[in-house]
Motif scaffolding. Structure first.
Motif, short mmCIF file in Angstrom:
data_model
loop_
_atom_site.label_atom_id
_atom_site.label_comp_id
_atom_site.label_asym_id
_atom_site.label_seq_id
_atom_site.Cartn_x
_atom_site.Cartn_y
_atom_site.Cartn_z
N THR A 221 53.45 84.76 66.66
CA THR A 221 52.47 84.62 65.58
C THR A 221 51.12 84.24 66.19
OG1 THR A 221 54.16 83.92 64.00
CG2 THR A 221 51.94 83.22 63.51
N LEU B 105 54.80 77.04 60.89
CA LEU B 105 55.86 76.06 61.19
C LEU B 105 56.13 75.18 59.96
CD1 LEU B 105 57.66 74.56 63.31
CD2 LEU B 105 55.66 73.14 63.81
N TRP C 158 47.83 82.48 67.28
CA TRP C 158 47.64 81.07 67.64
C TRP C 158 47.21 80.22 66.44
CZ3 TRP C 158 48.54 77.19 70.76
CH2 TRP C 158 47.66 76.11 70.81
N GLY D 10 58.98 79.70 67.41
CA GLY D 10 57.69 80.38 67.28
C GLY D 10 56.85 80.20 68.53
N THR D 11 56.12 81.25 68.89
CA THR D 11 55.18 81.16 70.01
C THR D 11 54.04 82.14 69.74
OG1 THR D 11 54.98 81.01 72.42
CG2 THR D 11 56.21 82.91 71.54
N GLU D 12 53.07 82.19 70.67
CA GLU D 12 51.94 83.09 70.44
C GLU D 12 52.13 84.45 71.12
OE1 GLU D 12 48.45 82.51 72.70
OE2 GLU D 12 47.12 83.28 71.18
N SER E 278 47.63 80.49 63.35
CA SER E 278 48.52 80.25 62.20
C SER E 278 49.87 79.65 62.59
CB SER E 278 48.70 81.52 61.36
OG SER E 278 48.58 82.66 62.12
N LEU E 279 50.05 79.35 63.87
CA LEU E 279 51.38 78.88 64.32
C LEU E 279 51.84 77.59 63.61
CD1 LEU E 279 51.41 79.45 68.18
CD2 LEU E 279 53.16 80.21 66.56
N HIS F 64 50.99 73.78 73.15
CA HIS F 64 50.11 72.90 72.35
C HIS F 64 49.91 71.56 73.05
CE1 HIS F 64 50.98 75.60 68.93
NE2 HIS F 64 49.84 75.15 68.46
N ALA G 129 54.28 76.73 72.40
CA ALA G 129 53.16 77.63 72.69
C ALA G 129 52.07 76.90 73.46
CB ALA G 129 52.61 78.21 71.40
N VAL H 50 57.98 75.18 67.51
CA VAL H 50 56.98 76.01 68.17
C VAL H 50 56.86 75.55 69.61
CG1 VAL H 50 54.49 76.43 68.33
CG2 VAL H 50 55.64 76.61 66.12
#
Ligand code: ARG
Length: 254
Positions: free
Chosen positions: A79, A88, A81, A38-40, A83-84, A100, A98, A96
C-alpha cells in the motif's frame, strides 16, 4: 499543496482514532492460521519489488521470519506509504512493517513494537554539494513526503523543500540538479550507490532513529506476540543472518 495533503493524511490518521477500532486480536489471528502484513514496496533495500515483481527486502525477510516464529502463514499487501497507517487502523492488515521510525506523533495513532533496527538519516548530494546540516541552509532539499526525512529537512531552513511520493523518486531530481540534497536513510542511500552507476556523496548519519512494526491502536496482545517473536529470532541467529544478507552487518539496536 503537498503540505495540505500531508496535513490531511495526519488528520485522517488521528481522526481514525476516534472511530471504533477494527483489528484482529492475536488469538483470532492464530485461529485463522494467517497473518496479514502491510508494507510499501518502494524503499529498497528494506521493502521493494524486484524485476519479477516479487516483494523483497530486509523488512520482508523479518516479517516472514516473525510469521514463521509465530507459526503463521504471512500474507503480504503493498500500500502507498501515506495510507499505510490509516489502512492498518481500518483493519486491512494485522501489522505493518515498512521501516516506520517510532515517533511520538505516530504513537498517538498506532502502537509500535520494540525497534527491529536502528539507523540514521544522511545527507546525499552530488560531489561538492551540502554534506552537513549547516550547509543545508538556503538550499533546495528533497525528501519523501510524510517521513521523518521531511521533518528533519525542515529544521535547516532550506530555500525550498521538495517532497516525493516515494523515496527513490528523489534520486532523479538530485542527479538532474533540481535539488541540492536528498535526505534519506543511510542504507537506502548506500543502496543507490550499490545498484546504480552514479556520482553521489553520502554524509555520515546525522541522527539516530528507532524503527518499529506498527499494529492498530490498542492491539496489545499482538504487540506482545511480535515482540516475543522478535526476541526469539534475535536470539536464535535468524535475525543476524537476514541482516548480514542485506547489509553485511547486524543492524539491531545496541
Ligand atoms: N524511517 C522513515 C520514517 O519513518 C522513512 C521510512 C520510509 N519507509 C518507506 N517504506 N518508504 O519516516
Amino acid at each position: 499543496m503537498k503540505k495540505i495533503l500531508w496535513l490531511a493524511s495526519l488528520v485522517l490518521v488521528l481522526g481514525s482514532l476516534g472511530m471504533a477500532q477494527k483489528f484482529r486480536t492475536f488469538p483470532e489471528i492464530k485461529q485463522s492460521g494467517k497473518i496479514l502484513i502491510g508494507t510499501e514496496g518502494a524503499f529498497p533495500p528494506f521493502n521493494f519489488f524486484d524485476e519479477q515483481n516479487q516483494l523483497k527486502g530486509f523488512d520482508i525477510d523479518i516479517g516472514n521470519a516473525i510469521a514463521k516464529q509465530l507459526g503463521l502463514e504471512p500474507e503480504w499487501k503493498a500500500t502507498a506509504w501515506d495510507s499505510l497507517l490509516i489502512a492498518l487502523n481500518q483493519g486491512q492488515f494485522d501489522f505493518v512493517i515498512a521501516s516506520h521510525t517510532i515517533t511520538e506523533e505516530r504513537a498517538k495513532a498506532v502502537d509500535f513494537s520494540k525497534p527491529y533496527y536502528c539507523t540514521g538519516n544522511v545527507i546525499v548530494s552530488k560531489p561538492g554539494g551540502p554534506q552537513t546540516p549547516d550547509e543545508l541552509k538556503g538550499k533546495v532539499i528533497g525528501a519523501q513526503l510524510g517521513t521523518t526525512f521531511e521533518k528533519f529537512a525542515k529544521q535547516f531552513q532550506p530555500r525550498d523543500l521538495k517532497t516525493y511520493q516515494t523515496n527513490p523518486d528523489a534520486v532523479q531530481d538530485l542527479l538532474s540538479g533540481r535539488i541540492d540534497a536528498w535526505i534519506t536513510d543511510q542504507f537506502t542511500a548506500l543502496e543507490v550507490l550499490k545498484t546504480r552507476d552514479v556520482q553521489i556523496e553520502i554524509s555520515e548519519p546525522v541522527n539516530t532513529e528507532k524503527i518499529g512494526m506498527a499494529v492498530a491502536k490498542g492491539n496489545s496482545l499482538l504487540v506482545a506476540a511480535l515482540n516475543q517473536a522478535l526476541d526469539e529470532i534475535q536470539a536464535n541467529g535468524v535475525y543476524e543472518q537476514i541482516s548480514m544478507k542485506w547489509f553485511g552487518k547486524d543492524i539491531r539496536c545496541k
